[in-house]
Scaffold this motif. Structure first.
Motif, PDB file in Angstrom:
ATOM      1  N   VAL A   1       0.799  -1.224   0.000  1.00  0.00           N
ATOM      2  CA  VAL A   1       0.000   0.000   0.000  1.00  0.00           C
ATOM      3  C   VAL A   1       0.833   1.276   0.000  1.00  0.00           C
ATOM      4  O   VAL A   1       0.312   2.355  -0.318  1.00  0.00           O
ATOM      5  N   GLN A   2       2.104   1.187   0.368  1.00  0.00           N
ATOM      6  CA  GLN A   2       2.933   2.395   0.340  1.00  0.00           C
ATOM      7  C   GLN A   2       4.382   2.037   0.057  1.00  0.00           C
ATOM      8  O   GLN A   2       4.807   0.890   0.235  1.00  0.00           O
ATOM      9  N   VAL A   3       5.133   3.056  -0.404  1.00  0.00           N
ATOM     10  CA  VAL A   3       6.522   2.886  -0.802  1.00  0.00           C
ATOM     11  C   VAL A   3       7.362   3.935  -0.081  1.00  0.00           C
ATOM     12  O   VAL A   3       7.006   5.125  -0.077  1.00  0.00           O
ATOM     13  N   ALA A   4       8.444   3.513   0.535  1.00  0.00           N
ATOM     14  CA  ALA A   4       9.339   4.454   1.214  1.00  0.00           C
ATOM     15  C   ALA A   4       9.872   5.473   0.218  1.00  0.00           C
ATOM     16  O   ALA A   4      10.154   5.149  -0.941  1.00  0.00           O
ATOM     17  N   ASP A   5       9.998   6.711   0.656  1.00  0.00           N
ATOM     18  CA  ASP A   5      10.450   7.855  -0.140  1.00  0.00           C
ATOM     19  C   ASP A   5       9.359   8.406  -1.053  1.00  0.00           C
ATOM     20  O   ASP A   5       9.634   9.290  -1.873  1.00  0.00           O
ATOM     21  N   PHE A   6       8.127   7.912  -0.880  1.00  0.00           N
ATOM     22  CA  PHE A   6       6.986   8.459  -1.621  1.00  0.00           C
ATOM     23  C   PHE A   6       5.874   8.768  -0.616  1.00  0.00           C
ATOM     24  O   PHE A   6       4.867   8.067  -0.546  1.00  0.00           O
ATOM     25  N   PRO A   7       6.069   9.842   0.171  1.00  0.00           N
ATOM     26  CA  PRO A   7       5.117  10.156   1.235  1.00  0.00           C
ATOM     27  C   PRO A   7       3.725  10.476   0.682  1.00  0.00           C
ATOM     28  O   PRO A   7       3.578  10.974  -0.440  1.00  0.00           O
ATOM     29  N   ASN A   8       2.723  10.181   1.488  1.00  0.00           N
ATOM     30  CA  ASN A   8       1.335  10.562   1.184  1.00  0.00           C
ATOM     31  C   ASN A   8       0.818   9.917  -0.103  1.00  0.00           C
ATOM     32  O   ASN A   8      -0.184  10.365  -0.659  1.00  0.00           O
ATOM     33  N   PHE A   9       1.502   8.888  -0.573  1.00  0.00           N
ATOM     34  CA  PHE A   9       1.116   8.189  -1.801  1.00  0.00           C
ATOM     35  C   PHE A   9       0.766   6.751  -1.453  1.00  0.00           C
ATOM     36  O   PHE A   9       1.583   6.030  -0.872  1.00  0.00           O
ATOM     37  N   PHE A  10      -0.457   6.346  -1.791  1.00  0.00           N
ATOM     38  CA  PHE A  10      -0.940   5.009  -1.452  1.00  0.00           C
ATOM     39  C   PHE A  10      -1.334   4.266  -2.729  1.00  0.00           C
ATOM     40  O   PHE A  10      -1.731   4.876  -3.720  1.00  0.00           O
ATOM     41  N   ILE A  11      -1.251   2.951  -2.652  1.00  0.00           N
ATOM     42  CA  ILE A  11      -1.565   2.095  -3.799  1.00  0.00           C
ATOM     43  C   ILE A  11      -2.631   1.093  -3.374  1.00  0.00           C
ATOM     44  O   ILE A  11      -2.464   0.380  -2.388  1.00  0.00           O
ATOM     45  N   MET A  12      -3.713   1.051  -4.125  1.00  0.00           N
ATOM     46  CA  MET A  12      -4.747   0.043  -3.916  1.00  0.00           C
ATOM     47  C   MET A  12      -4.709  -0.925  -5.097  1.00  0.00           C
ATOM     48  O   MET A  12      -4.977  -0.535  -6.238  1.00  0.00           O
ATOM     49  N   GLY A  13      -4.376  -2.188  -4.843  1.00  0.00           N
ATOM     50  CA  GLY A  13      -4.362  -3.170  -5.917  1.00  0.00           C
ATOM     51  C   GLY A  13      -3.111  -3.148  -6.760  1.00  0.00           C
ATOM     52  O   GLY A  13      -3.151  -3.443  -7.948  1.00  0.00           O
ATOM     53  N   GLY A  14      -1.992  -2.827  -6.152  1.00  0.00           N
ATOM     54  CA  GLY A  14      -0.734  -2.821  -6.876  1.00  0.00           C
ATOM     55  C   GLY A  14       0.099  -4.035  -6.526  1.00  0.00           C
ATOM     56  O   GLY A  14      -0.415  -5.064  -6.077  1.00  0.00           O
ATOM     57  N   PRO A  15       1.421  -3.951  -6.697  1.00  0.00           N
ATOM     58  CA  PRO A  15       2.290  -5.087  -6.409  1.00  0.00           C
ATOM     59  C   PRO A  15       2.390  -5.378  -4.912  1.00  0.00           C
ATOM     60  O   PRO A  15       2.288  -4.484  -4.078  1.00  0.00           O
ATOM     61  N   HIS A  16       2.550  -6.660  -4.599  1.00  0.00           N
ATOM     62  CA  HIS A  16       2.812  -7.145  -3.242  1.00  0.00           C
ATOM     63  C   HIS A  16       1.661  -6.887  -2.280  1.00  0.00           C
ATOM     64  O   HIS A  16       1.857  -6.850  -1.066  1.00  0.00           O
ATOM     65  N   GLY A  17       0.451  -6.680  -2.811  1.00  0.00           N
ATOM     66  CA  GLY A  17      -0.734  -6.535  -1.991  1.00  0.00           C
ATOM     67  C   GLY A  17      -1.846  -7.414  -2.530  1.00  0.00           C
ATOM     68  O   GLY A  17      -1.785  -7.903  -3.658  1.00  0.00           O
ATOM     69  N   LYS A  18      -2.894  -7.585  -1.755  1.00  0.00           N
ATOM     70  CA  LYS A  18      -3.995  -8.468  -2.153  1.00  0.00           C
ATOM     71  C   LYS A  18      -5.152  -7.667  -2.732  1.00  0.00           C
ATOM     72  O   LYS A  18      -6.160  -8.248  -3.142  1.00  0.00           O
ATOM     73  N   GLY A  19      -5.007  -6.358  -2.828  1.00  0.00           N
ATOM     74  CA  GLY A  19      -6.136  -5.492  -3.163  1.00  0.00           C
ATOM     75  C   GLY A  19      -6.857  -5.809  -4.446  1.00  0.00           C
ATOM     76  O   GLY A  19      -8.053  -5.584  -4.556  1.00  0.00           O
TER      77      GLY A  19
END
Length: 554
Positions: free
Chosen positions: A434-452
């Motif tokens: 859901v999030q990547v270090a060095d990319f603050p305030n940026f969230f991912i729904m249904g991207g890599p390494h998640g079940k979304g």
């Protein structure tokens, strides 16, 4: 957060300052994508009183079902499992026409959801995101549209989808082709005339299998180019009667919690019996029973060790190979359609309707790309080492750059201008997907390494989107100006995801979940091999521990 805040109108929205002089943004959240996930995320954030805007490159809602209009586009999850569970009124009134809904019915459904909840007033269509740039001084995201428009938001949620970035084969000369060509993932809204035409289809994955079955019925001649055969299983679709819908509807209160407890949100669960603990005759009888059932019963419902033990897997594969031989008249063609380079279930298993019988038609020809590759497109069709094949229409069914593709094709710049695609050059790194270090305030729904979005999409994304809505509301309420993944948590999560994937049979296959369908791309696991309940529990554990794994700046 009970007060509802009206969102500002569309257009360029410059960042402003509050009474203390600190930077603010006209939107709390900008969501990228108005598909299954983005629509639900919008509704939940709006209900929590946040100022939210959705930007969508297409002309309407629906995501996958807006873009994929090719002949034969259809669900392989049961229709009634592939819908929103939150709206009891809509559940009570919506009747599904078929066990496995086709694209037109699905698009009507998502349009009904958008109409009922007035979602379009907060969606900006025709907005293709070209750049996302984090302003470190103001802790804001700049959302740049391809045409020059800019939106500002404190938080960005990418709901861009697992399968949305088109993949084209590396074949020169497409611009010279004088006929009509289409990629299945960007099919035109107007009808494409295929009757009596010479048609070439490139690709025999899940999409190709669906479109080939339909085109073979009407084309004067259909040439299918296959790189790799797939373990396709019968869909067994049928209409749903009013009585069946009434029975299905009565089960909704138990159905949705039950689906939430399964491995990937599907109706079918693996048989806990070990295949070798029953006699061979009993095993084969069980496989035959599963084969006659609809949908993924033949994949998700087999003995559990078929997914983990190579010997058990090969026996089931031989059973399915026998079915292919029974259904295809020409033994040589049947042999070409039986996979030999990967075990059953190590790639996504397509569902089909009379796919194998299509090759019994006199107007259908199967060509192996391994022995007769396409060298180039020509004005009249395609050229192979064996000569030119004429075509009126070319259909490119070569799939997508999965999981990371839609994000990598946007210029996403985080701290110190770091480019996300460069950080992911050798494979994705995330915290819980859901999030990547060095990319603050940026969230991912249904991207890599998640079940979304990996499985039955609405079921897998539902609890993740609800968690995200709670987190976003909490962040705004507590005036958290910056939230980012802890690099240590990201490292531990990513290493764990890679490690558990390396021990599965899937690691033995070349597949899009490793990025193998993209030439030149480093092999790296892109999905999440754990179960849906376990993944949701990990999200809740982080929340209950005060959002552990995230660094919060107020």
């Amino acid at each position: 957060m009970s007060q509802t805040i009206d969102t500002p109108p569309a257009g360029e929205q410059p960042a402003t300052t509050d009474a203390t002089g600190s930077a603010t943004a006209p939107y709390d959240v900008v969501i990228v994508g108005a598909g299954v996930t983005g629509m639900y995320q919008l509704l939940l954030l709006r209900r929590r009183g946040l100022r939210v805007r959705v930007v969508e490159g297409g002309g309407d809602v629906g995501g996958t079902w807006y873009w994929n209009r090719y002949p034969g586009a259809r669900l392989d999850s049961e229709s009634f499992t592939y819908q929103y569970a939150f709206d009891e009124e809509l559940l009570a009134e919506w009747d599904w026409a078929e066990m496995f809904a086709g694209q037109p019915e699905l698009l009507r459904y998502f349009n009904r959801v958008a109409d009922k909840h007035d979602l379009r007033r907060d969606i900006q269509f025709g907005f293709t995101v070209q750049r996302l740039v984090f302003d470190e001084e103001r802790n804001l995201w700049e959302v740049h549209e391809r045409g020059g428009e800019i939106l500002h938001a404190t938080y960005v949620i990418a709901a861009t989808g697992v399968l949305s970035a088109l993949n084209f084969p590396d074949i020169p000369g497409l611009e010279t082709f004088e006929g009509e060509w289409h990629h299945t993932g960007a099919w035109p809204h107007e009808e494409v005339a295929l009757e009596g035409k010479k048609v070439v289809v490139i690709g025999t994955g899940a999409t190709g299998i669906q479109v080939i079955s339909e085109v073979g019925k009407v084309a004067e001649h259909l040439t299918v180019f296959q790189r790799t055969p797939n373990w396709a299983i019968p869909l067994r679709n049928r209409p749903l009667s009013a009585q069946e819908m009434a029975e299905i509807r009565a089960d909704y209160p138990a159905l949705f919690p039950r689906l939430q407890r399964t491995f990937s949100g599907f109706m079918h669960e693996a048989d806990p019996t070990t295949s070798t603990s029953v006699p061979r005759e009993e095993r084969l009888a069980h496989y035959e029973d599963l084969y006659q059932r609809p949908g993924f019963a033949k994949w998700q419902g087999v003995y559990h060790d078929v997914a983990t033990d190579e010997t058990a897997n090969r026996e089931y594969g031989e059973f399915l190979a026998g079915k292919i031989r029974d259904r295809v008249d020409d033994p040589e063609v049947a042999a070409q359609l039986i996979p030999t380079d990967h075990l059953f279930g190590t790639k996504r298993v397509p569902c089909e309707t009379n796919y194998f019988e299509t090759y019994n038609r006199p107007n259908v020809e199967l060509v192996s790309l391994k022995t007769s590759p396409i060298l180039e497109y020509t004005p009249r069709g395609v050229r192979t080492p064996d000569g030119e094949i004429e075509a009126d229409v070319i259909i490119i069914a070569t799939g997508f750059e999965a999981f990371t593709g839609a994000l990598n094709r946007i210029e996403i710049r985080g701290v110190d201008g770091l480019l996300l695609r460069e950080k992911w050059e050798y494979g994705p790194l995330t915290y819980m997907g859901v999030q990547v270090a060095d990319f603050p305030n940026f969230f991912i729904m249904g991207g890599p390494h998640g079940k979304g979005g990996h499985g039955n999409s609405p079921r897998c994304s539902e609890k993740v989107v609800e968690w995200m809505a709670d987190f976003a509301a909490w962040l705004v309420e507590h005036d958290v100006r910056r939230v980012e993944a802890d690099p240590r948590a990201e490292k531990e999560w990513s290493e764990w995801v890679y490690e558990i994937a390396s021990h599965s049979l899937m690691a033995t296959a070349n597949t899009y979940v490793y990025g193998d369908n993209i030439p030149g791309r480093p092999r790296a696991y892109l999905a999440y091999s754990g179960s849906l309940p376990d993944f949701v529990q990990k999200l809740h554990d982080s929340r209950d521990a005060g959002w552990s794994g995230f660094v919060l700046t107020r």
